[in-house]
Scaffold this motif. Structure first.
Motif, short mmCIF file in Angstrom:
data_model
loop_
_atom_site.label_atom_id
_atom_site.label_comp_id
_atom_site.label_asym_id
_atom_site.label_seq_id
_atom_site.Cartn_x
_atom_site.Cartn_y
_atom_site.Cartn_z
N PHE A 57 -3.49 -3.97 -8.29
CA PHE A 57 -3.74 -3.35 -6.98
C PHE A 57 -2.62 -2.40 -6.54
CE2 PHE A 57 -3.55 -3.40 -2.33
CZ PHE A 57 -4.83 -2.92 -2.03
N PRO A 58 -1.34 -2.73 -6.78
CA PRO A 58 -0.27 -1.81 -6.34
C PRO A 58 -0.34 -0.42 -6.96
CG PRO A 58 0.61 -3.97 -6.78
CD PRO A 58 -0.78 -3.97 -7.29
N ILE A 59 -0.94 -0.31 -8.14
CA ILE A 59 -0.97 1.01 -8.81
C ILE A 59 -2.33 1.70 -8.63
CG2 ILE A 59 0.73 0.31 -10.54
CD1 ILE A 59 -1.53 -0.09 -12.52
N TRP A 60 -3.14 1.16 -7.76
CA TRP A 60 -4.40 1.82 -7.46
C TRP A 60 -4.13 3.14 -6.74
CZ3 TRP A 60 -8.81 -1.76 -5.34
CH2 TRP A 60 -9.11 -2.76 -6.29
N PRO A 61 -5.02 4.10 -6.86
CA PRO A 61 -4.88 5.32 -6.06
C PRO A 61 -4.91 4.99 -4.58
CG PRO A 61 -6.48 5.63 -7.84
CD PRO A 61 -6.13 4.19 -7.82
#
Length: 197
Positions: free
Chosen positions: A184-188
């Motif tokens: 989730f932290p690296i989601w756009p």
């Protein structure tokens, strides 16, 4: 002339006796094939049922039904430190011959009309190792047995797990969901905003 007449009568008696014996045998065979007796009716019906369940794929269809929520009641126990489902052979045969009230027997599976057919199919399930004979050693604990033949008085563990397609799909969905949460932290940013709001 008297000797000739005597021989003629003797031949006639022999012919009549032979015809009478053949007629009796034919009548007996005909009654057996037509099912004039209860055993005869079972013989004709069983041949169709057993022919169907000679196919291993059809046995799997039967096991899928028996392992479903519509199947016979099972208990849980530990077998070699593994939790398994088991039931008594007699209860399995009873269910196959006379299912519990409200049971929806699949239309693509022939019904069992007598215990002999049900026992024969159960023996085949043992040979294919769809069920495994075991013994009760204590409360909630089972043990292995050397005897593998089917017996109504014995206890049997389900080895056949049925169609695992749905289970595999659920497992894959859980894995994908877990990976999405971890990443989730690296989601756009627009995707994170959409999830939050």
């Amino acid at each position: 002339e008297m000797l000739r007449e005597k021989n003629s009568r003797l031949a006639s008696v022999r012919h009549h006796h032979c015809f009478h014996v053949r007629a009796e045998r034919f009548d007996f065979d005909l009654r057996l094939l037509q099912g004039a007796t209860r055993e005869g009716r079972y013989f004709i019906f069983n041949s169709r049922t057993m022919t169907f369940y000679e196919d291993e794929e059809n046995l799997k269809l039967l096991c899928n039904f028996l392992r479903s929520s519509e199947g016979p009641a099972v208990r849980e126990a530990l077998l070699m430190e593994k939790r398994v489902h088991y039931l008594k052979g007699e209860k399995l045969v009873n269910f196959m011959v006379e299912p519990k009230p409200g049971t929806k027997w699949p239309s693509n599976l022939p019904r069992f009309e007598n215990r002999q057919d049900a026992i024969a199919v159960c023996k085949e399930l043992c040979k294919l190792q769809f069920i495994l004979r075991c013994e009760k050693r204590g409360k909630g604990e089972l043990g292995m047995m050397r005897m593998r033949d089917f017996d109504e008085a014995g206890y049997f563990t389900w080895i056949y797990e049925g169609d695992m397609t749905q289970s595999h799909m659920m497992t894959a969905a859980l894995v994908v969901g877990f990976l999405l949460c971890v990443c989730f932290p690296i989601w756009p940013s627009f995707l994170r905003a959409f999830v939050w709001y």
